[in-house]
Motif scaffolding. Structure first.
Motif, mmCIF file in Angstrom:
data_model
loop_
_atom_site.group_PDB
_atom_site.id
_atom_site.type_symbol
_atom_site.label_atom_id
_atom_site.label_comp_id
_atom_site.label_asym_id
_atom_site.label_seq_id
_atom_site.Cartn_x
_atom_site.Cartn_y
_atom_site.Cartn_z
ATOM 1 N N ASP A 8 7.463 -25.258 -57.370
ATOM 2 C CA ASP A 8 7.250 -25.207 -58.820
ATOM 3 C C ASP A 8 8.454 -25.732 -59.619
ATOM 4 O O ASP A 8 8.959 -25.044 -60.504
ATOM 5 C CB ASP A 8 6.845 -23.781 -59.227
ATOM 6 N N HIS A 10 8.232 -28.391 -61.489
ATOM 7 C CA HIS A 10 7.612 -28.693 -62.782
ATOM 8 C C HIS A 10 8.430 -29.656 -63.656
ATOM 9 O O HIS A 10 8.682 -29.362 -64.845
ATOM 10 C CB HIS A 10 7.305 -27.395 -63.542
ATOM 11 N N ASP A 36 3.647 -28.277 -57.043
ATOM 12 C CA ASP A 36 3.884 -28.233 -58.491
ATOM 13 C C ASP A 36 5.244 -28.872 -58.785
ATOM 14 O O ASP A 36 6.096 -28.293 -59.485
ATOM 15 C CB ASP A 36 3.762 -26.818 -59.074
ATOM 16 N N HIS A 63 -0.809 -28.596 -60.252
ATOM 17 C CA HIS A 63 -0.328 -29.491 -61.311
ATOM 18 C C HIS A 63 -0.093 -30.913 -60.792
ATOM 19 O O HIS A 63 -0.221 -31.873 -61.553
ATOM 20 C CB HIS A 63 0.938 -28.930 -61.953
ATOM 21 N N HIS A 115 0.844 -24.231 -51.244
ATOM 22 C CA HIS A 115 1.227 -23.916 -52.628
ATOM 23 C C HIS A 115 0.641 -22.580 -53.104
ATOM 24 O O HIS A 115 1.351 -21.724 -53.614
ATOM 25 C CB HIS A 115 0.774 -25.032 -53.576
ATOM 26 N N HIS A 149 3.324 -20.995 -56.629
ATOM 27 C CA HIS A 149 2.186 -20.859 -57.541
ATOM 28 C C HIS A 149 2.334 -19.795 -58.625
ATOM 29 O O HIS A 149 2.095 -20.067 -59.783
ATOM 30 C CB HIS A 149 0.899 -20.628 -56.740
ATOM 31 N N HIS A 151 5.134 -18.272 -59.553
ATOM 32 C CA HIS A 151 6.473 -18.372 -60.145
ATOM 33 C C HIS A 151 7.224 -17.035 -60.098
ATOM 34 O O HIS A 151 8.176 -16.840 -60.851
ATOM 35 C CB HIS A 151 6.430 -18.880 -61.591
HETATM 36 FE FE LIG Z 1 3.390 -23.824 -60.871
#
Ligand SMILES: [Fe+2]
Length: 241
Positions: A8, A10, A36, A63, A115, A149, A151
């Motif tokens: 993640d 991101h 992600d 994502h 994930h 996933h 976080h």
């Molecule tokens: Fe995420």
């Protein structure tokens, strides 16, 4: 061998650079990435370039799939959907193709990485309760599965049919037990601690350690605002939720 497990990110380049620098100082020899990689932040290409260069096992997140058109953004909230469309327009075609080709799960030396959930990786479920964790653990035979996933870093440990949840900083993978461990989020932590999160896995000692690293949040926030992304995506970085 020490493995830094990241998830993640991101599109948060400042958080990723801080985590990679910390992991290198601590002797990481390999990097695993749980998806992600993009979405929310302002640096999708730079982050994907960096993750590609790490050349470690990498799986796709929802994502990543949204950015390359493999999943609809209908189940995303408004800001996340906006960011997904912005990301797919902003990214280089070769990086989108690379995201598109990522597997949903990988097995590396007896450890499973995915994930969301190991039972249905493409359904993007969250595993937050011990009852769900027990069902998930029935779906794999490995002693250790690493996920992202939500976080929120933490671990489910199973001994026979008893499952407990712990947010302890350190955990040793014991013989005869099964583990489902969330490594937390590099680029958008949601557990109230705004520092970037990753997991250090010492394969000889079978030891897992949740690590937190301070990073330049202000720069990541400024880039999000300058890119015209929703301001909430910037402000939440400062809150860590
Ligand atoms: Fe995420």
């Amino acid at each position: 061998m020490k493995i830094a497990v990241i998830s993640d990110v991101h599109s948060n380049l400042e958080a990723l650079e801080a985590v990679l620098a910390d992991a290198e100082t601590q002797g990481a020899a390999q990097y695993w990435c749980l998806g992600d990689i993009v979405g929310y932040g302002a640096d999708p290409d730079a982050v994907v370039d960096r993750v590609r260069a790490l050349a470690g096992p990498t799986v796709a997140g929802n994502h990543d799939w949204a950015a390359c058109g493999l999943v609809s953004t209908r189940q995303f909230n408004r800001q996340a959907a906006f960011a997904a469309h912005w990301t797919s327009k902003a990214m280089r075609p070769d990086n989108l193709e690379w995201l598109k080709a990522l597997p949903l799960a990988e097995r590396i030396d007896g450890t499973l990485i995915v994930h969301a959930t190991p039972s249905e990786p493409a359904a993007w479920h969250y595993c937050m309760q011990v009852e769900d964790a027990l069902d998930e653990m029935e779906s794999y035979s490995e002693s250790l599965c690493l996920i992202g996933h939500s976080h929120v870093p933490g671990a489910f440990e199973r001994h026979d049919d008893e499952v407990r949840y712990t947010r302890a900083e350190e955990l040793v993978v014991r013989e005869g037990r099964q583990y489902l461990v969330n490594v937390g989020s590099v680029g958008q932590p949601r557990d109230g601690d705004k520092r970037a999160a990753y997991l250090m896995f010492d394969t000889e000692e079978r030891r897992l350690r949740h690590v937190r690293v301070a990073y330049d949040i202000a720069t990541a926030q400024q880039k999000i605002l300058a890119a015209g992304l929703p301001p909430w995506l910037a402000s939440r970085l400062g809150d860590g939720d």
